[in-house]
Design a protein around this motif. Sequence first.
Motif, PDB file in Angstrom:
ATOM      1  N   LYS A 268       0.827  -1.209   0.000  1.00  0.00           N
ATOM      2  CA  LYS A 268       0.000   0.000   0.000  1.00  0.00           C
ATOM      3  C   LYS A 268       0.863   1.261   0.000  1.00  0.00           C
ATOM      4  O   LYS A 268       0.486   2.296  -0.525  1.00  0.00           O
ATOM      5  CB  LYS A 268      -0.942   0.009   1.199  1.00  0.00           C
ATOM      6  N   LYS A 269       2.039   1.181   0.623  1.00  0.00           N
ATOM      7  CA  LYS A 269       2.953   2.319   0.615  1.00  0.00           C
ATOM      8  C   LYS A 269       3.349   2.663  -0.808  1.00  0.00           C
ATOM      9  O   LYS A 269       3.410   3.814  -1.199  1.00  0.00           O
ATOM     10  CB  LYS A 269       4.208   1.990   1.428  1.00  0.00           C
ATOM     11  N   LYS A 270       3.625   1.630  -1.593  1.00  0.00           N
ATOM     12  CA  LYS A 270       4.039   1.845  -2.967  1.00  0.00           C
ATOM     13  C   LYS A 270       2.926   2.495  -3.777  1.00  0.00           C
ATOM     14  O   LYS A 270       3.159   3.376  -4.589  1.00  0.00           O
ATOM     15  CB  LYS A 270       4.431   0.504  -3.590  1.00  0.00           C
ATOM     16  N   LYS A 271       1.688   2.083  -3.508  1.00  0.00           N
ATOM     17  CA  LYS A 271       0.553   2.635  -4.243  1.00  0.00           C
ATOM     18  C   LYS A 271       0.227   4.044  -3.808  1.00  0.00           C
ATOM     19  O   LYS A 271      -0.353   4.815  -4.554  1.00  0.00           O
ATOM     20  CB  LYS A 271      -0.682   1.739  -4.057  1.00  0.00           C
ATOM     21  N   SER A 272       0.587   4.405  -2.563  1.00  0.00           N
ATOM     22  CA  SER A 272       0.177   5.699  -2.028  1.00  0.00           C
ATOM     23  C   SER A 272       1.218   6.788  -2.210  1.00  0.00           C
ATOM     24  O   SER A 272       1.152   7.814  -1.586  1.00  0.00           O
ATOM     25  CB  SER A 272      -0.142   5.556  -0.534  1.00  0.00           C
ATOM     26  N   LYS A 273       2.222   6.534  -3.042  1.00  0.00           N
ATOM     27  CA  LYS A 273       3.228   7.562  -3.288  1.00  0.00           C
ATOM     28  C   LYS A 273       2.553   8.789  -3.875  1.00  0.00           C
ATOM     29  O   LYS A 273       1.721   8.691  -4.758  1.00  0.00           O
ATOM     30  CB  LYS A 273       4.298   7.041  -4.265  1.00  0.00           C
ATOM     31  N   GLY A 274       2.957  10.000  -3.387  1.00  0.00           N
ATOM     32  CA  GLY A 274       2.293  11.231  -3.801  1.00  0.00           C
ATOM     33  C   GLY A 274       2.517  11.560  -5.262  1.00  0.00           C
ATOM     34  O   GLY A 274       3.568  12.054  -5.650  1.00  0.00           O
ATOM     35  N   LEU A 275       1.516  11.296  -6.070  1.00  0.00           N
ATOM     36  CA  LEU A 275       1.589  11.663  -7.473  1.00  0.00           C
ATOM     37  C   LEU A 275       1.670  13.165  -7.631  1.00  0.00           C
ATOM     38  O   LEU A 275       2.421  13.683  -8.458  1.00  0.00           O
ATOM     39  CB  LEU A 275       0.363  11.112  -8.217  1.00  0.00           C
ATOM     40  N   GLY A 276       0.902  13.911  -6.785  1.00  0.00           N
ATOM     41  CA  GLY A 276       0.872  15.364  -6.901  1.00  0.00           C
ATOM     42  C   GLY A 276       2.235  15.995  -6.689  1.00  0.00           C
ATOM     43  O   GLY A 276       2.662  16.850  -7.473  1.00  0.00           O
ATOM     44  N   LEU A 277       2.957  15.589  -5.631  1.00  0.00           N
ATOM     45  CA  LEU A 277       4.266  16.187  -5.337  1.00  0.00           C
ATOM     46  C   LEU A 277       5.294  15.782  -6.384  1.00  0.00           C
ATOM     47  O   LEU A 277       6.132  16.592  -6.791  1.00  0.00           O
ATOM     48  CB  LEU A 277       4.731  15.767  -3.939  1.00  0.00           C
TER      49      LEU A 277
END
Length: 311
Positions: A268-277
């Motif tokens: 889940k950490k890998k999936k939750s990487k901030g795309l916006g930043l």
Amino acid sequence: MSILLLVISFASARVTNKILIPKFLFKGKRGLFLYLLFFLIIISLWLISFALFIITLYSSIALPNTILPSLEDVIILLTGTYLISLLSSVFYFTKESYQSKEEKIIIEKEKDMLELKFKEVQLEFLKEQIHPHFIFNMMNNLYALVNESAALSREVIVRLSDLLEYMLYECNTEKVELSKEIKFINNYIELEKIRHDESFNVQTDFPKNVSGIKIAPLVLFPFVENAFKHGLKQTNKDFISMKLEVSAPKIQFCINNYKHDTTLPADKKKKSKGLGLKNVRERLELLYQNRYDLQISTDNNIFDVKLKIVR
């Protein structure tokens, strides 16, 4: 005799122009070029000397009344031969150098055009990524409100449509008015305020008069969205503080929020990487290159962002 010298002159010029200059001089092998040129001159002198000897010997035997050329005549003929070769080589070198320069200019222009086109496409792609990312988050928020309050859900939809109208129709330019970006962020804050209770602790300090100042569209917004995503979890520690300062020719945006400790599984950490930043870093690099400074830090659960842009 003159015909022989002309043939040798033509052959020497041909070898120099078609082999020595393009394959050695133009490729930076100047030492080898001079060595081979000297060798060519020696060969041509040997051929001319040998030809003169044969012609002189033949003339003295077969044509005893023929006036043989003097040493001065031979020197003049040799000088003319090598002068023709030299002028031919200079002309060829000048022509090829000019063509090479022109081709280099054309290649550089095409390269610049391709790089510019690639940059435009990449920027457009990065900007378009913001839209689905923003919509995805807002749809999640709206889904949570539907069962709580139909009236609030309708208000969220109206405000969301206003935000999307700005993103879709006013952000299709390289720069937008900073005042419009501020208005967009304020509208987003009001939208977030609808779905939070009295624990909504958000402070803003935006300048009133920013007329004539422009900025790349949606560069500041991902930091704001990220702060709301991680800074408001309905606890008494939650807060978001943002400040925008404008002083020619700089724009400085500071935003910080309380960051909750979250322990997620590796997948889940890998999936939750901030795309916006990640997206905004890439856009800043493409748009401002060495005219920006972005510092992000986390200290004592305070997530702090400082962005400086030179317009």
